[in-house]
Design a protein around this motif. Structure first.
Motif: not given
Length: 181
Positions: A52-66
């Motif tokens: 996986v290659s991720i660029e110029s992205s936003v991660f917020m208010d996500n949730n998981a057990g792990n």
């Protein structure tokens, strides 16, 4: 692209927005927002078994057990120039290779809630300054917050400017890695 409010539930609840399984798969994510996604097991936003290659992205208010944002299983992840505001955002299995450089983690400090296998040697910092430098009490000044990476996603970050006197309380959007009031 925007991935908002997706859910992956049950005993196989992985990767609510994207589940990439299969060692031969290569996934590239650019200019995307992952918000309010939930997985019961791993990878609130992304679960990946491929590279996986991720660029110029936003991660917020996500949730998981792990791994609230991203979980990588035995593969490679490179994430850069992104905004990662979830705690415990990235985790990986044995054999995975994760490099997460030049990202804004919501603080000037290196994130301390990330799996030890995640390699972070450079992260984005914010610096505040004012002008004129020779201002006296009562003088009007301009305060500027500057991020040391102008390749972060635009229009997402805000800076809240406040003062002890209570006369300043403004939220300003960041443009071209700067916000000023």
């Amino acid at each position: 692209d925007s991935f908002d409010g997706n859910k992956a539930s049950g005993s196989y609840g992985e990767g609510a927005a994207i589940k990439c399984s299969g060692n031969q798969i290569n996934l590239t994510v650019k200019n995307s927002t992952f918000k309010n996604n939930f997985a019961t097991v791993r990878g609130g936003a992304i679960y990946a078994m491929g590279n996986v290659s991720i660029e110029s992205s936003v991660f917020m208010d996500n949730n998981a057990g792990n791994a609230k944002s991203i979980y990588v299983y035995g593969a490679k992840l490179n994430i850069e120039n992104s905004i990662i505001l979830d705690e415990n955002a990235i985790n990986s299995s044995a054999g995975a290779s994760v490099v997460a450089n030049n990202n804004w983690w919501g603080t000037n400090d290196k994130p301390n809630d990330i799996n030890d296998a995640v390699n972070i040697t450079n992260w984005v910092k914010m610096k505040a300054d004012y002008s004129p430098n020779d201002a006296n009490t009562g003088d009007e000044i301009v305060i500027t917050a500057v991020f040391d990476n102008d390749r972060l996603p635009q229009g997402i970050l805000t800076v809240t400017f406040t003062s002890n006197s209570g006369k300043l309380n403004q939220i300003v959007k960041v443009k071209n890695a700067k916000a000023n009031v």
